[in-house]
Enzyme design. Structure first.
Site, PDB file in Angstrom:
ATOM      1  N   TYR A  32     -86.169  71.262  50.611  1.00  0.00           N
ATOM      2  CA  TYR A  32     -87.401  70.464  51.078  1.00  0.00           C
ATOM      3  C   TYR A  32     -88.670  70.036  50.285  1.00  0.00           C
ATOM      4  CZ  TYR A  32     -89.736  74.985  49.138  1.00  0.00           C
ATOM      5  OH  TYR A  32     -90.414  76.531  48.498  1.00  0.00           O
ATOM      6  N   ARG A 100     -70.949  75.086  65.909  1.00  0.00           N
ATOM      7  CA  ARG A 100     -71.132  75.744  64.039  1.00  0.00           C
ATOM      8  C   ARG A 100     -70.092  76.118  63.431  1.00  0.00           C
ATOM      9  NH1 ARG A 100     -71.052  80.785  62.008  1.00  0.00           N
ATOM     10  NH2 ARG A 100     -73.057  81.497  60.896  1.00  0.00           N
ATOM     11  N   HIS A 102     -69.463  76.651  58.620  1.00  0.00           N
ATOM     12  CA  HIS A 102     -69.257  76.953  57.479  1.00  0.00           C
ATOM     13  C   HIS A 102     -69.643  75.018  56.995  1.00  0.00           C
ATOM     14  CE1 HIS A 102     -70.113  80.889  58.191  1.00  0.00           C
ATOM     15  NE2 HIS A 102     -70.706  80.708  57.383  1.00  0.00           N
ATOM     16  N   LYS A 147     -84.170  72.733  45.295  1.00  0.00           N
ATOM     17  CA  LYS A 147     -85.256  73.387  46.467  1.00  0.00           C
ATOM     18  C   LYS A 147     -84.810  73.141  47.611  1.00  0.00           C
ATOM     19  CE  LYS A 147     -91.128  72.803  46.792  1.00  0.00           C
ATOM     20  NZ  LYS A 147     -91.195  73.869  46.218  1.00  0.00           N
ATOM     21  N   GLU A 179     -88.943  83.391  37.324  1.00  0.00           N
ATOM     22  CA  GLU A 179     -90.107  82.433  38.019  1.00  0.00           C
ATOM     23  C   GLU A 179     -90.887  83.316  39.106  1.00  0.00           C
ATOM     24  OE1 GLU A 179     -89.212  79.509  40.322  1.00  0.00           O
ATOM     25  OE2 GLU A 179     -87.403  79.999  41.098  1.00  0.00           O
TER      26      GLU A 179
END
Length: 286
Positions: A32, A100, A102, A147, A179
């Site tokens: 994102y 589903r 991996h 991110k 951070e």
């Protein structure tokens, strides 16, 4: 919010649907970005899109939209005329294969979503009293530069901070500051500004880069190097930076005052430079 963008179409938010098989929903398999906009003009649009490309490449995902298409989509989302201060949130997942697993089929179409939301004005008390933080060990995975939408560790850290009456959790690993849960960290010792170096342990924040650029252009000495936890705790000033919160002064850390316990002079200087930069963005001069 009148509309959002989903997989090539603009639609009212209550009409947006994704499959329960979407890998973002099942695995957190996606990335994102959050991009601020002031007066209808984006701050750091190209660096944000560059970082998006880097995150996608790390996950071996192709960017589903061309750069010009992204610009067009994001500009439409902030509206005409635009609201004064907004941010655009965009998210790309690996899509919704039929099973589903991996291991995802390489032909799966990605899911692409973007929406705009208002930026809340900074409370006047921030410049007067600063904000409070706690410190905790960094329990996240070792690819902090991506991110990723897999943010459960950051969610846990923000919850711990809120439970302690703090705004943010500053994390550390092996005795070194990394951070914040949703921010980058700066420390001021004497006349020296420092921030942890970029690498796998932290996200290369766009606001972080802008703060360093402003410091360089105005003769403020800074270093990017590892910051021991004890240096953080003994600093004269501590700051946080993020796209929607800008640059915040931390005046209390783990129930102890930072420096004088009030926002420091270097923060006031860099904040004034940042606010001037924002004003120039609004006016179309940047």
């Amino acid at each position: 919010m009148k509309e959002l963008y989903l997989n090539g179409a603009f639609m009212p938010p209550d009409e947006a649907r994704i499959s329960v098989m979407d890998r973002g929903f099942l695995f957190g398999d996606g990335v994102y970005e959050v991009i601020p906009s002031y007066g209808g003009r984006f701050l750091g649009l190209e660096p944000h899109l560059d970082r998006l490309d880097a995150s996608l490449a790390a996950l071996r995902l192709a960017n589903p939209l061309a750069r010009e298409t992204w610009r067009s989509v994001l500009q439409r989302l902030i509206g005409t005329p635009p609201a004064p201060d907004q941010y655009v949130y965009l998210q790309i997942t690996r899509g919704a294969p039929p099973e589903r697993d991996h291991l995802c089929p390489e032909s799966t179409e990605p899911t692409v979503m973007a929406l705009a939301r208002p930026i809340k004005p900074r409370a006047p008390t921030v410049a007067e009293r600063g904000v409070t933080c706690i410190t905790r060990p960094d329990i996240r995975w070792l690819r902090g530069e991506i991110k990723s939408i897999s943010l459960v560790a950051s969610v846990m850290m923000r919850r711990e901070a809120a439970d302690a009456g703090a705004l943010e959790t500053i994390m550390h690993r092996d005795g070194q500051v990394t951070e914040g849960a949703v921010s980058n960290v700066f420390v001021v010792t004497g006349d020296e500004l420092a921030t942890p170096p970029k690498g796998h342990l932290l996200l290369p924040g766009i606001t972080r880069e802008l703060a360093l650029l402003l410091a360089r252009d105005h003769g403020i000495r800074f270093l990017e190097h590892p910051i021991p936890l004890e240096t953080l705790r003994g600093a004269d000033e501590v700051w946080l930076s993020s796209s929607t919160r800008e640059i915040l002064p931390v005046t209390r850390l783990d129930d102890r005052p930072v420096g004088t316990g009030l926002p420091g002079p270097l923060w006031r200087r860099i904040d004034a430079l940042y606010q001037d930069y924002k004003a120039r963005v609004r006016e179309g001069h940047v």
